[in-house]
Design an enzyme around this catalytic site. Structure first.
Site, PDB file in Angstrom:
ATOM      1  N   GLU A  98       0.654  -1.073  -0.686  1.00 52.13           N
ATOM      2  CA  GLU A  98       0.078  -0.103   0.077  1.00 52.13           C
ATOM      3  C   GLU A  98       1.181   1.044   0.350  1.00 52.13           C
ATOM      4  O   GLU A  98       1.758   1.365   0.282  1.00 52.13           O
ATOM      5  CB  GLU A  98      -1.101   0.010   0.748  1.00 52.13           C
ATOM      6  CG  GLU A  98      -2.405   0.482   1.425  1.00 52.13           C
ATOM      7  CD  GLU A  98      -3.456  -0.452  -0.124  1.00 52.13           C
ATOM      8  OE1 GLU A  98      -3.432   0.549  -1.828  1.00 52.13           O
ATOM      9  OE2 GLU A  98      -3.877  -1.110   0.194  1.00 52.13           O
ATOM     10  N   ASP A 157      -5.691  -1.044 -10.477  1.00 50.47           N
ATOM     11  CA  ASP A 157      -6.821  -1.714 -10.670  1.00 50.47           C
ATOM     12  C   ASP A 157      -7.475  -1.975 -12.029  1.00 50.47           C
ATOM     13  O   ASP A 157      -7.803  -3.269 -12.099  1.00 50.47           O
ATOM     14  CB  ASP A 157      -7.960   0.042  -9.990  1.00 50.47           C
ATOM     15  CG  ASP A 157      -7.760  -0.170  -8.859  1.00 50.47           C
ATOM     16  OD1 ASP A 157      -6.616  -0.262  -7.970  1.00 50.47           O
ATOM     17  OD2 ASP A 157      -8.516   0.726  -8.694  1.00 50.47           O
ATOM     18  N   SER A 181     -13.061  -0.929  -6.818  1.00 50.72           N
ATOM     19  CA  SER A 181     -12.980  -1.310  -8.363  1.00 50.72           C
ATOM     20  C   SER A 181     -13.645  -1.494  -9.051  1.00 50.72           C
ATOM     21  O   SER A 181     -13.467  -1.866 -10.086  1.00 50.72           O
ATOM     22  CB  SER A 181     -11.685  -1.741  -8.508  1.00 50.72           C
ATOM     23  OG  SER A 181     -11.118  -0.160  -9.760  1.00 50.72           O
ATOM     24  N   SER A 182     -15.291  -0.991  -8.652  1.00 50.82           N
ATOM     25  CA  SER A 182     -16.246  -1.092  -9.575  1.00 50.82           C
ATOM     26  C   SER A 182     -16.005  -0.399 -11.232  1.00 50.82           C
ATOM     27  O   SER A 182     -16.380  -0.877 -11.859  1.00 50.82           O
ATOM     28  CB  SER A 182     -17.577  -0.860  -9.188  1.00 50.82           C
ATOM     29  OG  SER A 182     -17.717   0.774  -9.110  1.00 50.82           O
ATOM     30  N   GLY A 216     -17.880   2.760  -5.103  1.00 51.35           N
ATOM     31  CA  GLY A 216     -16.832   3.167  -4.669  1.00 51.35           C
ATOM     32  C   GLY A 216     -16.859   2.721  -3.343  1.00 51.35           C
ATOM     33  O   GLY A 216     -16.164   3.627  -1.787  1.00 51.35           O
ATOM     34  N   ALA A 217     -16.095   1.606  -2.837  1.00 51.00           N
ATOM     35  CA  ALA A 217     -15.919   1.269  -1.283  1.00 51.00           C
ATOM     36  C   ALA A 217     -14.843   0.539  -1.489  1.00 51.00           C
ATOM     37  O   ALA A 217     -13.859   0.067  -0.786  1.00 51.00           O
ATOM     38  CB  ALA A 217     -16.951  -0.107  -1.272  1.00 51.00           C
ATOM     39  N   THR A 253       2.869   1.910  -2.236  1.00 50.28           N
ATOM     40  CA  THR A 253       4.198   1.609  -2.479  1.00 50.28           C
ATOM     41  C   THR A 253       3.864   1.555  -4.671  1.00 50.28           C
ATOM     42  O   THR A 253       4.992   1.952  -4.793  1.00 50.28           O
ATOM     43  CB  THR A 253       4.271   0.351  -3.079  1.00 50.28           C
ATOM     44  OG1 THR A 253       3.314  -0.697  -3.275  1.00 50.28           O
ATOM     45  CG2 THR A 253       4.291  -0.114  -1.199  1.00 50.28           C
TER      46      THR A 253
HETATM   47  P1  ADP Z   1     -14.810   2.532  -6.858  1.00 52.08           P
HETATM   48  O1  ADP Z   1     -14.132   3.160  -6.729  1.00 52.08           O
HETATM   49  O2  ADP Z   1     -16.032   1.311  -7.093  1.00 52.08           O
HETATM   50  O3  ADP Z   1     -13.966   1.887  -9.033  1.00 52.08           O
HETATM   51  P2  ADP Z   1     -15.474   5.020  -8.675  1.00 52.08           P
HETATM   52  O4  ADP Z   1     -16.195   5.941  -7.843  1.00 52.08           O
HETATM   53  O5  ADP Z   1     -14.165   4.688  -9.424  1.00 52.08           O
HETATM   54  O6  ADP Z   1     -15.779   3.728  -7.685  1.00 52.08           O
HETATM   55  O7  ADP Z   1     -16.118   4.341  -9.449  1.00 52.08           O
HETATM   56  C1  ADP Z   1     -18.125   3.914  -9.362  1.00 52.08           C
HETATM   57  C2  ADP Z   1     -18.334   4.279 -10.399  1.00 52.08           C
HETATM   58  O8  ADP Z   1     -18.386   3.355 -12.154  1.00 52.08           O
HETATM   59  C3  ADP Z   1     -20.229   4.655 -10.388  1.00 52.08           C
HETATM   60  O9  ADP Z   1     -20.848   6.440 -10.688  1.00 52.08           O
HETATM   61  C4  ADP Z   1     -20.372   4.476 -11.832  1.00 52.08           C
HETATM   62  O10 ADP Z   1     -20.542   5.455 -12.891  1.00 52.08           O
HETATM   63  C5  ADP Z   1     -19.588   3.925 -12.712  1.00 52.08           C
HETATM   64  N1  ADP Z   1     -20.339   1.727 -12.209  1.00 52.08           N
HETATM   65  C6  ADP Z   1     -19.817   1.163 -11.531  1.00 52.08           C
HETATM   66  N2  ADP Z   1     -20.367   0.018 -11.458  1.00 52.08           N
HETATM   67  C7  ADP Z   1     -21.593   0.434 -12.205  1.00 52.08           C
HETATM   68  C8  ADP Z   1     -22.652  -0.993 -12.191  1.00 52.08           C
HETATM   69  N3  ADP Z   1     -22.860  -1.573 -12.015  1.00 52.08           N
HETATM   70  N4  ADP Z   1     -23.594  -0.171 -13.590  1.00 52.08           N
HETATM   71  C9  ADP Z   1     -23.133   0.931 -13.989  1.00 52.08           C
HETATM   72  N5  ADP Z   1     -22.510   2.337 -14.085  1.00 52.08           N
HETATM   73  C10 ADP Z   1     -20.984   1.631 -12.952  1.00 52.08           C
HETATM   74 MG    MG Z   2     -13.122   3.689  -9.007  1.00 48.28          MG
END
Ligand code: ADP
Ligand code: MG
Length: 383
Positions: free
Chosen positions: A33, A170, A124-125, A120-121, A35
């Site tokens: 972390e 990520d 890295s969605s 946002g947890a 790093t």
């Molecule tokens: P994280 O830490 O999860 O990456 P981010 O703020 O970088 O958080 O990314 C979240 C954004 O990615 C959401 O606001 C949305 O725009 C997009 N996103 C993530 N998952 C989905 C989903 N299941 N459907 C639509 N958009 C998504």
């Molecule tokens: Mg992100």
């Protein structure tokens, strides 16, 4: 209903038959972390939650996309000026544009997608979303862009279309992720190596403190500055030190009275952390998860007391993990909030999770969120 079924049903309703299914994953970082910007190692892996998308070429110059989670339909063209307003669509648009910038072919397609990475947890969605589309577009239009470049397409999407100046970890994890393996990535050279991660008898549990303290971005810049200061001082004696991670602990001692105490402590953490990643890799090759866990605690100590990027909520969760005999626990990500990552023996899992669920809200007035994850495959086509 299962995510895949929901996607298929919506796709049929909107676009009819045909199409192929693709997916990619969120990620954790076991250790390593702060790093990355010091040229050191990170040690991420893809997880069993991600994004899934059904995609079909539509013979036009337009992308027609439906997000199941936002219940929203967006259409956009593929020229720079066609940037959509919706944030989620910008990730897809960015991936298209970055592919085109690299000489790839992209034409109109129809798609329906959904995900189960909490937004946002710290899992890295966004990388899961970018990687799904970067991978899918590469296959559908037969662009033959290599995996490194696919990861960079995701990263440049964040930089150029979403206003997030992120590193490569990520997207790298999301593209290269493999079930039962973590990836040790050298952030200076981008060399990488897979290590077995199959902790039978243990669970990987993320506890989201659901706090984000404001300090994060100014503190981040200050930490970077301290690291650069320390590296510069060491470089005078050891010109081969390009990044702080190149330095040996004894070289840092040599300059102790030439740099502020604060910079010394920051550097002490970073040099220790780079070594801990290597120690964890050795431990994994022996299947020694107890040592892995101990290193995680050491990282937490360093992040809290030397690097000073923890917060009361995260320190509380870490202490509670120790009390419950959890094998390893540390703050994951930049700090000042977000998740802890925990390696928990199966037979202690229930006890730990209930202690957290009971005691955290008592002290901080709001609940945590708990996610169990398994190291899984990254970007892929689903048959
Ligand atoms: P994280 O830490 O999860 O990456 P981010 O703020 O970088 O958080 O990314 C979240 C954004 O990615 C959401 O606001 C949305 O725009 C997009 N996103 C993530 N998952 C989905 C989903 N299941 N459907 C639509 N958009 C998504
Ligand atoms: Mg992100």
């Amino acid at each position: 209903m299962e995510m895949k079924t929901r996607i298929e049903e919506k796709f049929t309703t909107l676009f009819g038959t045909g199409g192929e299914m693709y997916a990619s994953a969120g990620r954790i970082n076991l250790i390593g972390e702060h790093t990355d910007y010091n040229g050191g190692y990170v040690f991420p892996g893809a997880i069993d939650c991600g994004i899934m998308a059904k995609i079909k070429v539509n013979g036009t110059k337009k992308v027609k996309a439906f997000s199941l989670d936002y219940d929203e339909y967006v259409e956009f063209g593929l020229e720079e000026e066609d940037k959509p307003l919706q944030q989620w669509a910008r990730y897809i648009f960015g991936v298209c544009r970055e592919t085109i910038k690299r000489g790839g072919k992209v034409e109109g397609f129809d798609c329906v997608f959904a995900g189960d990475v909490p937004l946002g947890a710290g899992l890295s969605s966004s990388a899961a979303l970018e990687s799904t589309f970067a991978f899918a577009i590469n296959e559908i239009f037969d662009n033959k862009i290599d995996k490194f470049e696919l990861a960079k397409i995701g990263q440049s999407t964040e930089h150029n279309y979403c206003g997030v100046k992120c590193g490569i970890m990520d997207q790298f994890a999301s593209i290269f992720g493999k079930s039962g393996s973590l990836i040790r990535l050298n952030c200076k050279t981008l060399e990488y190596k897979y290590y077995p991660f199959d902790p039978r008898g243990y669970q990987v549990v993320l506890i989201d403190s659901c706090v984000k303290h404001e300090l994060a971005s100014s503190a981040y810049n200050k930490r970077r500055e301290s690291c650069e200061n320390a590296a510069a001082a060491i470089r005078k004696n050891h010109p081969e030190v390009e990044f702080l991670s190149d330095a040996k602990r004894v070289w840092l001692e040599e300059v102790r009275d030439q740099i502020p105490e604060e910079d010394f402590l920051r550097a002490e953490y970073v040099i220790g952390e780079v070594q801990r990643v290597l120690d964890v890799c050795d431990a994994l090759e022996r299947g020694d998860y107890e040592t892995v866990g101990e290193m995680m605690y050491q990282t937490h100590f360093g992040l809290s007391k030397l690097y000073e990027v923890s917060c009361p909520e995260l320190d509380f969760l870490n202490k509670l993990a120790r009390k419950c005999d959890v094998t390893g626990s540390r703050v994951m990500g930049g700090g000042f909030g977000g998740c802890t990552i925990n390696l928990v023996k199966d037979d202690l899992y229930y006890n730990f999770v209930s202690a957290v669920e009971e005691q955290f809200p008592e002290k901080f007035g709001h609940p945590v969120k708990i996610y169990d994850v398994v190291i899984s495959d990254g970007a892929r086509k689903i048959s």
